[in-house]
Structure formats: structure tokens, C-alpha cells
Design an enzyme around this catalytic site. Structure first.
Site, PDB file in Angstrom:
ATOM      1  N   SER A  58      -4.916   6.744   8.264  1.00  0.00           N
ATOM      2  CA  SER A  58      -5.671   5.903   7.535  1.00  0.00           C
ATOM      3  C   SER A  58      -5.205   5.406   6.416  1.00  0.00           C
ATOM      4  O   SER A  58      -5.161   5.768   5.690  1.00  0.00           O
ATOM      5  CB  SER A  58      -6.869   6.461   7.812  1.00  0.00           C
ATOM      6  OG  SER A  58      -6.881   7.378   6.423  1.00  0.00           O
ATOM      7  N   ASP A  59      -5.366   3.622   6.449  1.00  0.00           N
ATOM      8  CA  ASP A  59      -5.081   2.869   5.539  1.00  0.00           C
ATOM      9  C   ASP A  59      -6.103   1.204   5.208  1.00  0.00           C
ATOM     10  O   ASP A  59      -6.868   1.758   5.808  1.00  0.00           O
ATOM     11  CB  ASP A  59      -3.921   2.893   5.074  1.00  0.00           C
ATOM     12  CG  ASP A  59      -2.656   1.523   6.735  1.00  0.00           C
ATOM     13  OD1 ASP A  59      -4.236   0.894   6.918  1.00  0.00           O
ATOM     14  OD2 ASP A  59      -1.693   1.566   7.178  1.00  0.00           O
ATOM     15  N   LYS A  86      -1.754   5.427  -0.169  1.00  0.00           N
ATOM     16  CA  LYS A  86      -3.210   4.130   0.165  1.00  0.00           C
ATOM     17  C   LYS A  86      -3.857   3.136  -0.666  1.00  0.00           C
ATOM     18  O   LYS A  86      -4.519   4.069  -1.044  1.00  0.00           O
ATOM     19  CB  LYS A  86      -3.175   4.102   1.573  1.00  0.00           C
ATOM     20  CG  LYS A  86      -1.754   5.664   2.813  1.00  0.00           C
ATOM     21  CD  LYS A  86      -1.446   3.967   3.118  1.00  0.00           C
ATOM     22  CE  LYS A  86      -0.341   4.422   4.075  1.00  0.00           C
ATOM     23  NZ  LYS A  86       1.083   3.804   4.897  1.00  0.00           N
ATOM     24  N   ASP A 116       1.029   1.458  -1.684  1.00  0.00           N
ATOM     25  CA  ASP A 116       0.598   0.514  -0.490  1.00  0.00           C
ATOM     26  C   ASP A 116      -0.421   0.201   0.396  1.00  0.00           C
ATOM     27  O   ASP A 116      -1.462   1.032   0.395  1.00  0.00           O
ATOM     28  CB  ASP A 116       1.328   2.004   1.064  1.00  0.00           C
ATOM     29  CG  ASP A 116       1.925   0.993   2.249  1.00  0.00           C
ATOM     30  OD1 ASP A 116       1.370  -0.106   2.673  1.00  0.00           O
ATOM     31  OD2 ASP A 116       2.183   2.066   2.786  1.00  0.00           O
ATOM     32  N   GLU A 151       4.276  -1.794  -2.066  1.00  0.00           N
ATOM     33  CA  GLU A 151       4.152  -2.022  -0.367  1.00  0.00           C
ATOM     34  C   GLU A 151       3.491  -2.745   0.123  1.00  0.00           C
ATOM     35  O   GLU A 151       2.163  -2.446   0.365  1.00  0.00           O
ATOM     36  CB  GLU A 151       4.661  -0.245   0.087  1.00  0.00           C
ATOM     37  CG  GLU A 151       5.214  -0.001   1.619  1.00  0.00           C
ATOM     38  CD  GLU A 151       5.548   0.979   2.221  1.00  0.00           C
ATOM     39  OE1 GLU A 151       5.291   1.496   1.267  1.00  0.00           O
ATOM     40  OE2 GLU A 151       5.202   1.140   3.553  1.00  0.00           O
ATOM     41  N   GLU A 186       8.474  -1.721   7.925  1.00  0.00           N
ATOM     42  CA  GLU A 186       8.010  -1.458   8.749  1.00  0.00           C
ATOM     43  C   GLU A 186       7.688  -2.296  10.198  1.00  0.00           C
ATOM     44  O   GLU A 186       7.020  -1.655  10.924  1.00  0.00           O
ATOM     45  CB  GLU A 186       7.044   0.064   8.238  1.00  0.00           C
ATOM     46  CG  GLU A 186       5.348  -0.862   8.139  1.00  0.00           C
ATOM     47  CD  GLU A 186       4.830   0.535   7.848  1.00  0.00           C
ATOM     48  OE1 GLU A 186       4.829   1.186   6.473  1.00  0.00           O
ATOM     49  OE2 GLU A 186       3.711   0.559   8.286  1.00  0.00           O
ATOM     50  N   ASP A 236      12.660   0.814  10.119  1.00  0.00           N
ATOM     51  CA  ASP A 236      12.252   1.365  10.832  1.00  0.00           C
ATOM     52  C   ASP A 236      13.247   1.569  12.347  1.00  0.00           C
ATOM     53  O   ASP A 236      13.522   0.802  12.716  1.00  0.00           O
ATOM     54  CB  ASP A 236      10.908   0.068  11.222  1.00  0.00           C
ATOM     55  CG  ASP A 236       9.753   0.907  12.213  1.00  0.00           C
ATOM     56  OD1 ASP A 236       8.807   1.857  12.077  1.00  0.00           O
ATOM     57  OD2 ASP A 236       9.945   1.295  13.613  1.00  0.00           O
ATOM     58  N   HIS A 243      10.867   3.706   6.915  1.00  0.00           N
ATOM     59  CA  HIS A 243      10.529   3.910   6.840  1.00  0.00           C
ATOM     60  C   HIS A 243       9.831   4.920   8.341  1.00  0.00           C
ATOM     61  O   HIS A 243      10.306   5.214   8.651  1.00  0.00           O
ATOM     62  CB  HIS A 243       8.708   2.709   7.434  1.00  0.00           C
ATOM     63  CG  HIS A 243       7.769   3.132   8.193  1.00  0.00           C
ATOM     64  ND1 HIS A 243       7.722   2.803   9.868  1.00  0.00           N
ATOM     65  CD2 HIS A 243       6.819   3.200   7.769  1.00  0.00           C
ATOM     66  CE1 HIS A 243       6.524   3.030  10.078  1.00  0.00           C
ATOM     67  NE2 HIS A 243       5.519   3.534   8.566  1.00  0.00           N
ATOM     68  N   GLU A 269      10.679   8.536   3.966  1.00  0.00           N
ATOM     69  CA  GLU A 269       9.544   8.897   3.426  1.00  0.00           C
ATOM     70  C   GLU A 269       9.337  10.232   4.338  1.00  0.00           C
ATOM     71  O   GLU A 269      10.063  10.083   6.016  1.00  0.00           O
ATOM     72  CB  GLU A 269       8.764   7.363   4.413  1.00  0.00           C
ATOM     73  CG  GLU A 269       7.149   8.010   4.281  1.00  0.00           C
ATOM     74  CD  GLU A 269       6.264   6.980   5.136  1.00  0.00           C
ATOM     75  OE1 GLU A 269       7.042   5.573   5.415  1.00  0.00           O
ATOM     76  OE2 GLU A 269       5.822   6.540   4.668  1.00  0.00           O
TER      77      GLU A 269
END
Lengths: 437, 437
Positions: free
Chosen positions: A26-27, A221, A249, A275, A301, A324, A351, A382
Site C-alpha cells: 500500500s502507498d 512510503k 517514495d 521517488e 517503474e 522495471d 524497481h 529493491e
């Protein structure tokens, strides 16, 4: 020498994991992702298969599956050798259908689908050669690598001759780097500590655990309430200290002006990078945010093609190139992007996360180190610690580093039981979820 | 006042016309388009319906149909008024599904689908108001227009206040422009004379006919053999002379460096603009081609969002802004693009042709003249003369100008007989084509 296997069929699976139930992933923008994949298996007239996937967030995966089925017409019936003899031409063919390309070109659903198929071909190729993809790449010649790249639309930034020069320059020393990687692995960072939906207590606990495991780079995040972003950041800093690296991010949450304000407001955290502060399409916007805040900028990404990456580099928009594995059309297009980054002197920090992205990108990061940048300075891959149990050859992390796989292929094959359980909507998990919901 | 109609269902049709059989629409990249559309009809609890489509080239139309069916969940069950009360919020909702947006965001298949639905809402709205869309827009207040726009990601180039200022500035004189348009129509140009697959004789004949009909602006497809491009261009010049305008269109054929050479080589034709010399994603590339050749640059039909248009303007990439009615998410997003173009002083010359694009864009070009640029200088709307017979309210051209429709709606409803004949694959045309093929 055995005949090259002929691809006889492309099988597809719409695969969805119910990660949204645990706030995993979740972000600020992606609030409830069900990490998913449009998965494909290239069957051949021998016993070897090629596996590939493109990563999605749940709803809409069916569109990528359909697009894979459409594009498989360019593969089924051909031998592997017919394809690998000129991978650059193959990549162009897969993205150049005269009617289908109208839906892109080279972006969105149809490009995600192309990624799954291109990657499945690399998986098949590496299995036939009995090597992991990273080693298949490592043992190619510079000329073979250049032939994998379609230079159309990027030759104003990187010509075939320039690519060849980079590769040839690195060729004499590549054996040392291969040996180093096998012993020490690739440096990495963790995003598992700081998802948007996690409580303060959970973040503290996960930071402690990650430190104990040897992690030195952490991502948080942001993009919520400004005061809350800063508070959570300071909370992470309390746990990890100021010597370790903290990245933030925002997942495209802000417009350019707001991004400048919000990034500036987070400078007390000493972020190693910011990010996705704004729209991933905003090349000039990222350049402005970078210029006006002085904070290192990372995106990738959601950059849909090598043409976008090219411009991010030309415009001075990024300090960190987050390739990505399946947003752009797979290995081939990533080779182009990695070599452009080497020319521009921009570190590649892939990513990953989602499902399968960690398994994929370790091969690409190894290519970057062996052939392109020849450096690990400021380069971290990552890592997100979930869903690896579904893979036959899951990533192996030791003291915060990716230890490269030696198994043949692209490490992306998913266990049969997982496919049966999480195929959507007929898999056992979803069938019972819908009856109990 | 009657209750606002409630949308009860979204019907879709995969509609394909076999234009490739006649080389209609052929260019250097799109060699065999079957002009097609993912078509949708919003049914309501009253007798009124809303029609919309997104334009495609044949293969892959089924993906847009599926995406429309998915996105219709944000519409079905709501009243028209619930949507039109805050069109900006609606547009953001349609492109912001937290899982689906991963497939874009705001690009490719899912954005094409959003366009069809947004446009269908405008069609429905205009029918309920008993006005054509252009007049519905013309009679709004500046505040209502601004509320239709989602300014996220563009407010660094155009703020709501700046948009309002443009609209208010033009408000006192809009009645004159409405009257002018009703009498004189919108200036246009023809692309029908110079498709790639046409013979020299056919081009000459079509030029003669077009001149006789009153056309003064002509577009030719280039991007083939260099000598042949020049020869065909001079042939058109022989027919139309040097006072009339000639535009050339390469449909993304070249890389940046090749585009500079090829555009320079075509300067003897005195092209009024060079269209799509390279990748539509290459903002910096177009700026360089423009700078190094001195030829006016036009792109837009493949620019996938307002963020891309914003940058084309900020970077000095274009002299001509070719908005597209259904590549971006319909009317709302085009209002944003048109107002940005007005701020940057860049003329809007909409892309049309295909199927339904001419019917659509006349409404948007009228908005530009009435509310945004308030000028017709250097502004021409593309016209291509085919497939209009399938529309209930086809475009009406007189002496090379679009005469605006007075019928309620967005002019995009297709005749029932045409839907029955060209629905794919079950329509009568395709069913018999497949049995006779």
C-alpha cells in the site's frame, strides 16, 4: 547439436494474490494492490518450456492476458533459434503489428504483454543453454548484445557504435565481476518496512528486524498528510540512525509545484532519493523538481519505454534510473536502457517487489555491473519480502544482498500448486473466497 | 424540472470497417488499417441514450471493448446529474481506479476506453440539454468549464485561475464567434488526396477534385523512399500550386537524427508543417527536430495525455497542437489541452479522419475558437472523406469548411444498420467475409 526447440503453444494464466487484505504494497496512490501477474508458458516440441509474466495490481490483469494471447501469434510456430538469431528484429516485430500498435505504441497494456513474452523467450533460451539469464548475458559477445537492441528512436542518445564501445571497454574485466557477484552478491535495499498502511509500531518493529538482518538502505512510503510523512520518517530515522540510507517514495501523488514543496519539507529526513514525486510521464517536471529542491530524484517503474528513459537522462531529470523488468518490453529494451544509463553516468537501481520482480531484476542488475556501469557505487536493487515462496527458484538474500541464482532460466517459474490456488477466478483460493464473501 | 436520467446499462460493440482493402488510411507505419471503434451506448431509465466511441485500427479493438466494460462500473447506476455536477472529479475517478491504473496510468488501452465513456457522457448530457456538444460548451459559464478539468499534473503550466482568466477574457465576445461559426463554419484541410498506397494518377485526380471543391490545405503521407517522397510532393505541388498549403506526415517513421535529415530534404516542398517525424513520446526529440530544421512541427494524435501535451508546449516542441478526441480521455482532458495551447499561443489543429473523429473534433475546434484562442488564424481541422455515411449526423463540409451540426449530442451515433453489418466478428459483413475468404 540438437535442433532448436519449436514453440508450439502459449498457455496463459491470470494470477492474483490477495495482498490487499494485509496492506502489503500500500502507498499513497496504490491503496489496495492485489499483486498479480499475467503469466505465460511457452510450450515447445521438446520438454523445455519458457516462462514469463508481467506484473499487475489485480483488476485489469485479464486485459494483459488477452494481449499476450494476441501477441503470441508472433512466436508460436517458430523455433527458438529463428527468434534469438535477431532478437532486436524480434522485439520490433512484437511491438510493431500495424493495427495493434495503435493501442500504444509501446506503452500500457500491449507493452506489458510484450514484456511477458520477451521475458519468456529469454527464460526458454537460458534453459536451453542451461544457464541463468544473467550468465547467458555475461557470456555473450559485445556484438551479440548489441544485436539484441532495437536502436530506433534512441540512436540520438546512444548509437550501436557507442553501445559497442561501452561493452568492449568492459569486456577484459568482466570475469572479475562475475566472480565477485558469485561470491558477494548484489547490494540491495528493503521496502518492506514502510508501507503506507502499516502502523507506527509495525514500522518500528520491522526496522529493528531489518537492521538485525543486515539491511543498510530503507524506503518509506510518503504522500499522506505532510506532518504525518515527516513524523513517520523521523520515526524510521530513530530506528535506523543517520548513517544508513533512507529513501522516500510518493508514488506519483503530487503535481509539480506541490512536489517541490513537499520534497523540500522532507529534507530534514536527509532522503537519499525522492521517488516518483509526480506523474511518471512528466520528464520536464521531474527535472524542475530536481533542480529546485536539490534532492536526488528516482523514477522508472512507470516509465513505459526506452524513449521515456532516454529523455529523463537527456533532460537531467533523474539521479537514479529505476528500470522495471516488465513495464518496458522485457530484457531487450532493458539492455538499451541500462547502456544509456551507463553512457549518461546515471546509476541503475532496479524497481522490484510486486510478484516476480525481485526474481527478474537481479539478472538485469548483474548485466549492468558486468557489462555496462562496471560499478556498484550508489547501486542498490529493491527488495520486498513477500510472495517469493511461490517461485521454484526464489530470490536468495544474505545480509542485505541478492545472491545470484545458478539455476537455468529467468527464475520466474511459479509453482504448480500456486498457479492452481491463485489463478483468477477459478483457482481454489478465489473460488472459496467468492463463496465465503 | 424533470429528474436527471439514471444510467442503467452500458452496451458495447466491437466495430470494424474493412478499409485496408482499399489502402484508405495507409501511411508509412500504418500500412493496412481497418478503421474500427470500441463503441458504447449508455442506456438510461428514460428514452435518452449516450453514445461514445474510441477509434482503433482493427486488431486489438476487443481490448478497448473489455476496458470500457470494466470502467462502466463507475457510471452505471448513477444519474447524469451526479456525474455532471463535478465532471473534473468524475474524470479523475474514471482514470484513478487503484488497481486498474497500474496498466497506464492515463495511457494506452485503458485511456482509450475512458475516452469512449467520457464522450458518451457528454453526448448524453448534450441530448438532455437538447444542444450539440459545441453549443453546450459555448453556453457554459467560465466557472463551469474550469470545473470540468482535473488540473492535477498540469497546474505548473496552467492553473485554474489562469484558465478562468482566459475564459473570462473571451466571454464578452463569444456571441459574435458563435454567430460567425454558424454562418461560415470551421476552416479545414484534406488528407484524402495523399495516402501512402495511392498511385500518382490517383493523387493527381484527387488533388484536382479537391481544388474544385474549394480545398486550400492538403496533406501528403511521406516516410517512404526519400526520392519518392520528394517526387510525390512535387507532383502534389504541380496540382495545387504554391499558394495553397501542403503539409507532410511521416507517422513516426524515423529516429530523431534521420528525421532531421529527411525533414530537411523535404524543405523544397515548402511544407506548412511536418507531422509526427519521430516517436510521439519524444518531447525533446521533436524540440530538436524543430530547432535544427526550422520546419513547423505538428503532433498529437498519439500523445496520450495532457501531461505529454503540457511538456510539448513547455519544451518548445510543436508549432501545431493536434488534439485527438479519443486518444486522451475525451472532452474534459481536451478542454485542458486546448486552454494550455491558448496560454502558450500554439494553434490547435485537431487530428481527425479514422471513423468518427471528424464528427467529434468539430465540437472541440469550436470550443477552441469560442472560448480559448478566439482566433482562426493558422487553425485548420483535418478532414478525411470516408465512413461518414455510417453516422446519423455526419459532418457537413462546404467549400473546404466544417459546417457545425445543430442536432443534439456529440454527432457520434452510428446507424443501427451499420452496427449490424460491421460488428466484429458476428456482423453480416464479417460473417460473410470469413465464409468467402
Amino acid at each position: 547439436m540438437a535442433a532448436s526447440p519449436r514453440i508450439t503453444r502459449c498457455r496463459t494464466v491470470d494470477l492474483r494474490f490477495p495482498t490487499s487484505r494485509f496492506s502489503i504494497g500500500s502507498d499513497a496512490v496504490n491503496k489496495d494492490p492485489d499483486y498479480s501477474a499475467a503469466y505465460c508458458v511457452l510450450e515447445t516440441d521438446s520438454s523445455v518450456e519458457g516462462h514469463g509474466l508481467t506484473f499487475t495490481l489485480g483488476r485489469g490483469t485479464e486485459l494483459c492476458v488477452m494481449a499476450i494471447e494476441f501477441l503470441s501469434r508472433f512466436i508460436v510456430g517458430r523455433t527458438l533459434e529463428e527468434i534469438t538469431t535477431d532478437m532486436g528484429a524480434f522485439a520490433r516485430e512484437l511491438t510493431g503489428d500495424t493495427q495493434f500498435r495503435w493501442l500504444g505504441p509501446e506503452k500500457g497494456v500491449i507493452h506489458l504483454a510484450a514484456a511477458a513474452l520477451v521475458n519468456a523467450i529469454w527464460d526458454l533460451w537460458a534453459r536451453v543453454e542451461n544457464k541463468p539469464v544473467w550468465l547467458l548475458l555475461a557470456e555473450m559477445t559485445p556484438e551479440q548484445i548489441v544485436k539484441c537492441i532495437d536502436f530506433r528512436y534512441i540512436d540520438d542518445a546512444l548509437s550501436p557504435e557507442e553501445a559497442l564501445a561501452i561493452l568492449r571497454h568492459n569486456e577484459p574485466t568482466r570475469a572479475e565481476r562475475i566472480a565477485f557477484l558469485r561470491e558477494k552478491g548484489l547490494p540491495a535495499y528493503t521496502t518492506s518496512v514502510g508501507w503506507f498502511g502499516f502502523s507506527d509500531e509495525k514500522i518500528r518493529r520491522l526496522c529493528k528486524e531489518a537492521l538485525a538482518e543486515g539491511w543498510t538502505h530503507f524506503k518509506l512510503k510518503v504522500g499522506g498528510d505532510p506532518a504525518d510523512d515527516l513524523r513517520r520518517g523521523l520515526l524510521v530515522r530513530e530506528e535506523i540512525g543517520w548513517e544508513n540510507k533512507l529513501m522516500v517514495d510518493a508514488n506519483q501523488k503530487w503535481g509539480v509545484l506541490e512536489a517541490i514543496d513537499r520534497t523540500t519539507a522532507l529534507k530534514p529526513l536527509q532522503p537519499w532519493w525522492m521517488e516518483e514525486p509526480t506523474s511518471p510521464d512528466d520528464i520536464l517536471g521531474h527535472a524542475r523538481i530536481r533542480r529546485e529542491t536539490g534532492v536526488r530524484i528516482a523514477i522508472g517503474e512507470h516509465c513505459h519505454s526506452k524513449v521515456m528513459f532516454k529523455q529523463l537522462m537527456q533532460a537531467g531529470s533523474i539521479d537514479v534510473c529505476q528500470i522495471d523488468s516488465c513495464r518496458v518490453a522485457g530484457v531487450n529494451e532493458n539492455l538499451a536502457i541500462i547502456l544509456m544509463a551507463a553512457k549518461f553516468g546515471i546509476p541503475v537501481c532496479p524497481h522490484a517487489g510486486g510478484v516476480g520482480l525481485c526474481e527478474y531484476v537481479q539478472h538485469l542488475a548483474a548485466f549492468d555491473y558486468i557489462w555496462a556501469s562496471a560499478s556498484l557505487k550508489d547501486r542498490v536493487v529493491e527488495f520486498v519480502d513477500h510472495l517469493h515462496e511461490h517461485f521454484l527458484v526464489p530470490t536468495r538474500i544474505e545480509r542485505g544482498r541478492y545472491m545470484l541464482p545458478e539455476a537455468a532460466g529467468y527464475s520466474i517459474e511459479i509453482r504448480k500448486e500456486s498457479l492452481q490456488e491463485y489463478a483468477f477466478p477459478q483457482g481454489t483460493y478465489w473460488a472459496s473466497a467468492s463463496t465465503t464473501a
